[in-house]
Design a protein around this motif. Structure first.
Motif, PDB file in Angstrom:
ATOM      1  N   LEU A   1       0.830  -1.204   0.000  1.00 50.77           N
ATOM      2  CA  LEU A   1       0.000   0.000   0.000  1.00 50.77           C
ATOM      3  C   LEU A   1       0.865   1.255   0.000  1.00 50.77           C
ATOM      4  O   LEU A   1       0.533   2.245  -0.679  1.00 50.77           O
ATOM      5  N   LEU A   2       1.973   1.215   0.729  1.00 55.45           N
ATOM      6  CA  LEU A   2       2.873   2.370   0.731  1.00 55.45           C
ATOM      7  C   LEU A   2       3.435   2.618  -0.657  1.00 55.45           C
ATOM      8  O   LEU A   2       3.470   3.766  -1.128  1.00 55.45           O
ATOM      9  N   GLN A   3       3.865   1.572  -1.340  1.00 52.97           N
ATOM     10  CA  GLN A   3       4.384   1.721  -2.689  1.00 52.97           C
ATOM     11  C   GLN A   3       3.313   2.222  -3.646  1.00 52.97           C
ATOM     12  O   GLN A   3       3.593   3.006  -4.557  1.00 52.97           O
ATOM     13  N   ALA A   4       2.074   1.765  -3.456  1.00 54.22           N
ATOM     14  CA  ALA A   4       0.971   2.223  -4.304  1.00 54.22           C
ATOM     15  C   ALA A   4       0.699   3.710  -4.098  1.00 54.22           C
ATOM     16  O   ALA A   4       0.441   4.455  -5.060  1.00 54.22           O
ATOM     17  N   VAL A   5       0.754   4.152  -2.843  1.00 58.92           N
ATOM     18  CA  VAL A   5       0.549   5.571  -2.553  1.00 58.92           C
ATOM     19  C   VAL A   5       1.674   6.406  -3.160  1.00 58.92           C
ATOM     20  O   VAL A   5       1.439   7.463  -3.763  1.00 58.92           O
ATOM     21  N   LEU A   6       2.902   5.931  -3.016  1.00 56.01           N
ATOM     22  CA  LEU A   6       4.045   6.653  -3.576  1.00 56.01           C
ATOM     23  C   LEU A   6       3.975   6.711  -5.097  1.00 56.01           C
ATOM     24  O   LEU A   6       4.395   7.703  -5.709  1.00 56.01           O
ATOM     25  N   PHE A   7       3.451   5.670  -5.708  1.00 54.64           N
ATOM     26  CA  PHE A   7       3.297   5.644  -7.163  1.00 54.64           C
ATOM     27  C   PHE A   7       2.445   6.813  -7.648  1.00 54.64           C
ATOM     28  O   PHE A   7       2.719   7.403  -8.709  1.00 54.64           O
ATOM     29  N   VAL A   8       1.423   7.160  -6.882  1.00 54.82           N
ATOM     30  CA  VAL A   8       0.557   8.287  -7.243  1.00 54.82           C
ATOM     31  C   VAL A   8       1.118   9.608  -6.726  1.00 54.82           C
ATOM     32  O   VAL A   8       1.133  10.621  -7.432  1.00 54.82           O
ATOM     33  N   ALA A   9       1.599   9.598  -5.474  1.00 55.63           N
ATOM     34  CA  ALA A   9       1.989  10.840  -4.814  1.00 55.63           C
ATOM     35  C   ALA A   9       3.237  11.465  -5.429  1.00 55.63           C
ATOM     36  O   ALA A   9       3.321  12.696  -5.565  1.00 55.63           O
ATOM     37  N   ILE A  10       4.216  10.650  -5.811  1.00 52.49           N
ATOM     38  CA  ILE A  10       5.471  11.211  -6.321  1.00 52.49           C
ATOM     39  C   ILE A  10       5.271  11.939  -7.649  1.00 52.49           C
ATOM     40  O   ILE A  10       5.688  13.096  -7.793  1.00 52.49           O
ATOM     41  N   PRO A  11       4.631  11.322  -8.661  1.00 53.54           N
ATOM     42  CA  PRO A  11       4.381  12.098  -9.891  1.00 53.54           C
ATOM     43  C   PRO A  11       3.526  13.330  -9.655  1.00 53.54           C
ATOM     44  O   PRO A  11       3.767  14.390 -10.263  1.00 53.54           O
ATOM     45  N   ALA A  12       2.517  13.221  -8.762  1.00 51.45           N
ATOM     46  CA  ALA A  12       1.679  14.382  -8.474  1.00 51.45           C
ATOM     47  C   ALA A  12       2.499  15.503  -7.849  1.00 51.45           C
ATOM     48  O   ALA A  12       2.333  16.686  -8.197  1.00 51.45           O
ATOM     49  N   ALA A  13       3.399  15.146  -6.937  1.00 53.75           N
ATOM     50  CA  ALA A  13       4.256  16.149  -6.308  1.00 53.75           C
ATOM     51  C   ALA A  13       5.207  16.772  -7.318  1.00 53.75           C
ATOM     52  O   ALA A  13       5.447  17.992  -7.297  1.00 53.75           O
ATOM     53  N   VAL A  14       5.748  15.953  -8.213  1.00 51.54           N
ATOM     54  CA  VAL A  14       6.661  16.472  -9.242  1.00 51.54           C
ATOM     55  C   VAL A  14       5.937  17.464 -10.144  1.00 51.54           C
ATOM     56  O   VAL A  14       6.451  18.557 -10.434  1.00 51.54           O
ATOM     57  N   LEU A  15       4.740  17.112 -10.605  1.00 52.88           N
ATOM     58  CA  LEU A  15       3.985  17.995 -11.495  1.00 52.88           C
ATOM     59  C   LEU A  15       3.609  19.300 -10.794  1.00 52.88           C
ATOM     60  O   LEU A  15       3.706  20.384 -11.382  1.00 52.88           O
ATOM     61  N   THR A  16       3.189  19.203  -9.532  1.00 57.11           N
ATOM     62  CA  THR A  16       2.806  20.400  -8.785  1.00 57.11           C
ATOM     63  C   THR A  16       3.997  21.299  -8.529  1.00 57.11           C
ATOM     64  O   THR A  16       3.939  22.513  -8.748  1.00 57.11           O
ATOM     65  N   LEU A  17       5.088  20.704  -8.061  1.00 51.80           N
ATOM     66  CA  LEU A  17       6.284  21.496  -7.753  1.00 51.80           C
ATOM     67  C   LEU A  17       6.867  22.138  -9.007  1.00 51.80           C
ATOM     68  O   LEU A  17       7.261  23.311  -8.997  1.00 51.80           O
ATOM     69  N   ALA A  18       6.914  21.373 -10.110  1.00 49.47           N
ATOM     70  CA  ALA A  18       7.439  21.926 -11.358  1.00 49.47           C
ATOM     71  C   ALA A  18       6.571  23.082 -11.846  1.00 49.47           C
ATOM     72  O   ALA A  18       7.084  24.097 -12.337  1.00 49.47           O
ATOM     73  N   GLY A  19       5.246  22.944 -11.709  1.00 44.51           N
ATOM     74  CA  GLY A  19       4.350  24.014 -12.132  1.00 44.51           C
ATOM     75  C   GLY A  19       4.536  25.284 -11.314  1.00 44.51           C
ATOM     76  O   GLY A  19       4.614  26.391 -11.867  1.00 44.51           O
ATOM     77  N   LEU A  20       4.627  25.148 -10.001  1.00 39.47           N
ATOM     78  CA  LEU A  20       4.783  26.318  -9.132  1.00 39.47           C
ATOM     79  C   LEU A  20       6.143  26.982  -9.335  1.00 39.47           C
ATOM     80  O   LEU A  20       6.238  28.214  -9.413  1.00 39.47           O
ATOM     81  N   LEU A  21       7.198  26.166  -9.417  1.00 39.38           N
ATOM     82  CA  LEU A  21       8.535  26.722  -9.602  1.00 39.38           C
ATOM     83  C   LEU A  21       8.666  27.442 -10.940  1.00 39.38           C
ATOM     84  O   LEU A  21       9.290  28.508 -11.023  1.00 39.38           O
ATOM     85  N   SER A  22       8.093  26.871 -11.988  1.00 39.31           N
ATOM     86  CA  SER A  22       8.197  27.503 -13.304  1.00 39.31           C
ATOM     87  C   SER A  22       7.500  28.866 -13.312  1.00 39.31           C
ATOM     88  O   SER A  22       8.033  29.836 -13.862  1.00 39.31           O
TER      89      SER A  22
END
Length: 292
Positions: free
Chosen positions: A46-67
């Motif tokens: 379950l932890l790996q499943a959550v990370l599978f969703v959370a990590i790309p979501a965090a990358v997209l959000t952080l990249a959008g805000l930083l840009s």
């Protein structure tokens, strides 16, 4: 706490050792196969499943805000505007300036997404980061015939255009032939926008989705599950307030095809190529003058 960058390699080696031991016990007449995630407990899965969703979501959000932040600061400095000026006191910028900033933010966001994807692979697998992102030749290639791949490249844009335009029409997505590029974009901004759509976005999104996310999902799912999960994640990442659910639905067949291509070839570059080719074909169709 930062994990050991070699942990992914050590885990893979441990799983491979366990597989070999289990196969030896099973005997040559009954070869054992262990499904991905079978060695994980429910909590770890379950932890790996959550990370599978959370990590790309965090990358997209952080990249959008930083840009957005970086482009605003750089553009304000370029025109001599104090970056700390309150919003209420900021002068109204020309339309060409606003349009150019939007393109610059789009371009920078894709660069940041690609950088984050490579950084995650380095952090997870160290020197083997290229293998994690399928940028090297796979150990067990499942390559389709070159003729089949080229046939897919030739036929797919037609399928993609038909599906995207018809779903947009059915769901009132506002997508139609004969659209025009904003007249407020400078020639440099237009070139940057084309590069963003055809080259940068396909490269960055494939590094993140069919690269990092695909590798992470492969630890806990079978290939069919990995293809479906990454396709759903990719489609939902394109959910927007203006386009509604039409955009994710229109991209789902492309996402499934890209996932299958990633699994079938074991390489990421065919996914980048098909993704960019699909974007180019759709863009050409939409910009083509409407016949009345």
């Amino acid at each position: 706490m930062k994990s050991d960058p070699r942990s992914g390699l050590l885990d893979d080696a441990a799983v491979a050792s366990a597989h070999a031991s289990h196969a030896a016990e099973a005997g040559p007449e009954h070869p054992a196969t262990v499904a991905p995630g079978a060695t994980l407990g429910l909590g770890a899965w379950l932890l790996q499943a959550v990370l599978f969703v959370a990590i790309p979501a965090a990358v997209l959000t952080l990249a959008g805000l930083l840009s957005l932040l970086l482009v605003r600061v750089a553009a304000d400095i370029r025109i001599g505007l104090d970056v700390f000026t309150p919003t209420a006191l900021r002068p109204r910028l020309p339309l060409y300036e606003m349009a150019g900033r939007g393109v610059a933010a789009d371009v920078l966001r894709q660069v940041l997404i690609a950088g984050f994807a490579v950084g995650l692979a380095l952090w997870q697998d160290g020197a083997a980061w290229r293998r994690r992102l399928a940028l090297t030749r796979p150990a067990e290639p499942r390559t389709s015939s070159p003729l089949r791949l080229w046939l897919l490249m030739a036929v797919w844009p037609v399928i993609h255009i038909l599906w995207v335009t018809e779903t947009a029409r059915a769901l009132n997505g506002g997508l139609a032939q004969g659209i025009r590029i904003s007249p407020f974009l400078t020639p440099l901004a237009v070139a940057g926008w084309f590069a963003y759509v055809v080259v940068l976005a396909p490269m960055a999104e494939e590094l993140l989705m069919r690269g990092e996310a695909f590798a992470r999902a492969g630890r806990i799912m079978r290939p069919a599950g990995v293809i479906a999960a990454t396709a759903l994640l990719f489609s939902l990442a394109h959910l927007s307030e203006s386009g509604g659910i039409a955009r994710p639905i229109s991209l789902l067949p492309l996402a499934l095809t890209l996932g299958w291509l990633r699994w079938r070839t074991g390489r990421l570059w065919p996914c980048m190529l098909l993704h960019g080719w699909s974007n180019l074909a759709l863009l050409a169709y939409l910009l083509w003058p409407r016949a009345y």
